[in-house]
Design an enzyme around this catalytic site. Sequence first.
Site, mmCIF file in Angstrom:
data_model
loop_
_atom_site.group_PDB
_atom_site.id
_atom_site.type_symbol
_atom_site.label_atom_id
_atom_site.label_comp_id
_atom_site.label_asym_id
_atom_site.label_seq_id
_atom_site.Cartn_x
_atom_site.Cartn_y
_atom_site.Cartn_z
ATOM 1 N N GLY A 1 18.635 52.969 -14.236
ATOM 2 C CA GLY A 1 19.067 54.464 -13.862
ATOM 3 C C GLY A 1 18.989 55.146 -15.005
ATOM 4 N N LEU A 2 18.563 54.635 -16.315
ATOM 5 C CA LEU A 2 18.405 55.499 -17.186
ATOM 6 C C LEU A 2 16.771 56.169 -17.432
ATOM 7 C CD1 LEU A 2 20.531 53.888 -20.108
ATOM 8 C CD2 LEU A 2 21.252 55.413 -18.369
ATOM 9 N N GLY A 3 16.054 55.835 -16.345
ATOM 10 C CA GLY A 3 14.851 56.779 -16.418
ATOM 11 C C GLY A 3 14.759 57.911 -15.963
ATOM 12 N N LEU B 1 14.327 59.553 -13.130
ATOM 13 C CA LEU B 1 15.003 59.897 -12.284
ATOM 14 C C LEU B 1 16.435 59.541 -11.792
ATOM 15 C CD1 LEU B 1 12.072 59.261 -9.552
ATOM 16 C CD2 LEU B 1 12.396 61.213 -11.073
ATOM 17 N N ARG C 1 19.127 49.294 -20.797
ATOM 18 C CA ARG C 1 19.070 50.181 -22.144
ATOM 19 C C ARG C 1 20.312 50.636 -22.496
ATOM 20 N NH1 ARG C 1 15.172 55.009 -22.127
ATOM 21 N NH2 ARG C 1 15.039 54.837 -19.780
ATOM 22 N N ILE D 1 17.322 43.399 -13.515
ATOM 23 C CA ILE D 1 17.192 42.758 -12.433
ATOM 24 C C ILE D 1 16.683 41.457 -12.469
ATOM 25 C CG2 ILE D 1 17.130 45.390 -11.606
ATOM 26 C CD1 ILE D 1 13.964 44.973 -11.623
ATOM 27 N N TYR E 1 1.025 47.859 -10.961
ATOM 28 C CA TYR E 1 2.120 48.996 -10.712
ATOM 29 C C TYR E 1 1.806 49.335 -9.067
ATOM 30 C CZ TYR E 1 4.655 53.304 -10.255
ATOM 31 O OH TYR E 1 5.706 54.450 -9.832
ATOM 32 N N LYS F 1 4.065 48.059 -5.929
ATOM 33 C CA LYS F 1 4.700 48.857 -4.968
ATOM 34 C C LYS F 1 4.092 48.587 -3.530
ATOM 35 C CE LYS F 1 7.233 51.394 -7.413
ATOM 36 N NZ LYS F 1 8.677 51.405 -7.501
ATOM 37 N N ILE G 1 6.434 62.947 -10.539
ATOM 38 C CA ILE G 1 7.695 64.005 -10.472
ATOM 39 C C ILE G 1 7.887 64.535 -11.857
ATOM 40 C CG2 ILE G 1 10.344 63.776 -10.464
ATOM 41 C CD1 ILE G 1 8.619 62.869 -8.075
HETATM 42 N N1 LIG Z 1 8.820 59.514 -12.016
HETATM 43 C C1 LIG Z 1 7.774 59.673 -11.220
HETATM 44 O O1 LIG Z 1 6.679 60.234 -11.290
HETATM 45 C C2 LIG Z 1 7.708 58.451 -9.969
HETATM 46 C C3 LIG Z 1 8.577 57.592 -9.866
HETATM 47 N N2 LIG Z 1 8.530 56.487 -8.903
HETATM 48 C C4 LIG Z 1 9.463 55.481 -8.778
HETATM 49 O O2 LIG Z 1 10.835 56.010 -9.120
HETATM 50 C C5 LIG Z 1 11.361 54.925 -9.623
HETATM 51 C C6 LIG Z 1 12.090 55.578 -10.905
HETATM 52 O O3 LIG Z 1 11.275 56.094 -11.767
HETATM 53 P P1 LIG Z 1 11.502 56.584 -13.156
HETATM 54 O O4 LIG Z 1 12.971 57.105 -13.072
HETATM 55 O O5 LIG Z 1 10.408 57.723 -13.435
HETATM 56 O O6 LIG Z 1 11.175 55.248 -14.123
HETATM 57 P P2 LIG Z 1 11.444 55.155 -15.560
HETATM 58 O O7 LIG Z 1 10.111 54.154 -16.167
HETATM 59 O O8 LIG Z 1 11.589 56.568 -16.278
HETATM 60 O O9 LIG Z 1 12.649 54.122 -15.620
HETATM 61 C C7 LIG Z 1 12.529 52.936 -15.109
HETATM 62 C C8 LIG Z 1 13.976 52.482 -15.854
HETATM 63 O O10 LIG Z 1 13.754 50.867 -15.409
HETATM 64 C C9 LIG Z 1 14.358 50.141 -16.540
HETATM 65 N N3 LIG Z 1 13.937 48.861 -16.424
HETATM 66 C C10 LIG Z 1 13.048 48.232 -16.928
HETATM 67 N N4 LIG Z 1 12.973 46.813 -17.043
HETATM 68 C C11 LIG Z 1 14.285 46.810 -16.298
HETATM 69 C C12 LIG Z 1 14.789 45.354 -16.018
HETATM 70 N N5 LIG Z 1 14.572 44.248 -16.239
HETATM 71 N N6 LIG Z 1 16.110 45.382 -15.252
HETATM 72 C C13 LIG Z 1 16.717 46.761 -15.189
HETATM 73 N N7 LIG Z 1 16.076 47.989 -15.559
HETATM 74 C C14 LIG Z 1 14.919 47.693 -15.852
HETATM 75 C C15 LIG Z 1 13.758 50.955 -17.702
HETATM 76 O O11 LIG Z 1 15.029 50.497 -18.863
HETATM 77 C C16 LIG Z 1 13.839 52.480 -17.457
HETATM 78 O O12 LIG Z 1 15.147 53.003 -17.680
HETATM 79 C C17 LIG Z 1 10.485 53.751 -10.122
HETATM 80 O O13 LIG Z 1 10.640 52.681 -8.991
HETATM 81 C C18 LIG Z 1 8.887 54.701 -10.114
HETATM 82 O O14 LIG Z 1 8.141 53.774 -9.578
HETATM 83 C C19 LIG Z 1 7.471 56.659 -7.882
HETATM 84 C C20 LIG Z 1 6.562 57.828 -8.059
HETATM 85 C C21 LIG Z 1 6.684 58.735 -9.088
HETATM 86 C C1 LIG Z 2 3.235 58.799 -9.658
HETATM 87 C C2 LIG Z 2 4.065 57.641 -10.364
HETATM 88 O O1 LIG Z 2 4.277 56.777 -9.789
HETATM 89 C C3 LIG Z 2 4.234 57.427 -11.907
HETATM 90 N N1 LIG Z 2 4.678 58.625 -12.331
HETATM 91 C C4 LIG Z 2 2.822 57.112 -12.541
HETATM 92 O O2 LIG Z 2 2.175 57.941 -13.217
HETATM 93 O O3 LIG Z 2 2.969 55.760 -12.879
#
Ligand SMILES: NC(=O)C1=CN([C@@H]2O[C@H](COP(=O)(O)OP(=O)(O)OC[C@H]3O[C@@H](n4cnc5c(N)ncnc54)[C@H](O)[C@@H]3O)[C@@H](O)[C@H]2O)C=CC1
Ligand SMILES: CC(=O)[C@H](N)C(=O)O
Length: 413
Positions: free
Chosen positions: A139-141, A143, A166, A183, A271, A275, A301
């Site tokens: 949740g700290l990523g 989105l 984190r 996880i 990745y 997915k 995003i």
């Molecule tokens: N941001 C984007 O452009 C896109 C995101 N997504 C998907 O949306 C979801 C969220 O994306 P974001 O927030 O951008 O990702 P992010 O990379 O910003 O955040 C992912 C989070 O997962 C956490 N994490 C890593 N290992 C972990 C573990 N062992 N246990 C628990 N947490 C762990 C990290 O600390 C991080 O806060 C992901 O599944 C991503 O694949 C899909 C397409 C585009």
């Molecule tokens: C499009 C996605 O899934 C992500 N932002 C990445 O670039 O890996």
Amino acid sequence: MTAGSTVSVVSNISGSAACRGNVLCVRPSPPSSMTCGTTPTPLKAPDWQSLEDVSYINHADASFGQDYMRTSEALMMPVLRTLTRTAKPILQSSVCGCQALVTQTRFIGFSPRQVPSDASFHSVSFSETDHPRVLITGGLGQLGVGLAKLLRKQYGKNNVILSDIRKPPDTVFYSGPFIYSDILDYKNLREIVVNNRISWLIHYSALLSAVGEANVPLARAVNITGLHNILDIAAEHGLRLFVPSTIGAFGPSSPRNPTPDLCIQRPRTIYGVSKVHAELMGEYYHYRYGLDFRCLRYPGIISADSQPGGGTTDYAVQIFHDAIKTGRFECNLKPDTRLPMMYIEDCLRATVELEVVYKTDPVRQAIADSWPMNFDDSNASKDWGWKHEYDLPELVTTMLNHLNAEAVAVQAS
Ligand SMILES: NC(=O)C1=CN([C@@H]2O[C@H](COP(=O)(O)OP(=O)(O)OC[C@H]3O[C@@H](n4cnc5c(N)ncnc54)[C@H](O)[C@@H]3O)[C@@H](O)[C@H]2O)C=CC1
Ligand SMILES: CC(=O)[C@H](N)C(=O)O
């Protein structure tokens, strides 16, 4: 968007740094058809759509004007709408009137590691009057925090728990429940779900494309083993599960312009492979065990108040920050690269004063070259009237206003 189907959404703005996104949506599991008493009731055909009915819907971009781009908040809306829309009928259904009790009875002492091959899972474990209890992993990523904010508005602050491995910043920590959750630690996950009576699981933990390629074993563990834990926990406890997928779930042999919802998917990143695996495993658990699994394929995003986590599309966010901070941007993709995220022509125009330096990163470039250039979201429009709310000029204006306001606030403090 029907539950149980796989749907793609896109806020597409195409162009030299444009993106479209896919959203994969899975339909809700059949309300209360899974268990009554201790004998699993077979899935009811009318409650389910056949595999052929599964719809994959891309949110496509087209030319500017028809296209749209959404902020991360807007991007969440289809997710929220879907979860909300499908929650009611499930909550209100009372096929046997003993759902909660039966669920508890059926799964006492049950470990998903010992799932009988013909096991069925109950789809809903919270009562009609309850709000859902939501856990967001990772949740700290980029989105998660934004999604938590929206969900908390709707379901109450304490019903939405952010989790990550984190340390949360103060703003996040004091804005609602936060809990440590890795996880990869199955027992810890189960404890959190049980102790907090979680009913919806939003699984955001992942290693994105670029960081994933830099550490394949870790990406494989987090994105695949972690997902298995999540699926089992969700199935065992009758959770509704949302897992986002991505444009990265496609590869060089997929049609790139436009990329339909259903087409060949042979990604060449860990990745992307993870997915595709998630999409298929979610669908499998849905059909096999009745798990309520939903998955949207996101495009890249763009968000102003959270940072991207190491993906190939990060540049499309970074360019805004650099525009404000330095007026100079070093781009790690080639200038003619097009990705489903946003129609970049106006974006480039908005940032026309930048001196963009193209310093191509071969790893990211290879990934970007293999991803779709354009998504067709006509199915999403037909299915639930999907329509973007942010077109390119509005997105650019919003981003720049937001970042400018932040810069002014920092200067004033
Ligand atoms: N941001 C984007 O452009 C896109 C995101 N997504 C998907 O949306 C979801 C969220 O994306 P974001 O927030 O951008 O990702 P992010 O990379 O910003 O955040 C992912 C989070 O997962 C956490 N994490 C890593 N290992 C972990 C573990 N062992 N246990 C628990 N947490 C762990 C990290 O600390 C991080 O806060 C992901 O599944 C991503 O694949 C899909 C397409 C585009
Ligand atoms: C499009 C996605 O899934 C992500 N932002 C990445 O670039 O890996």
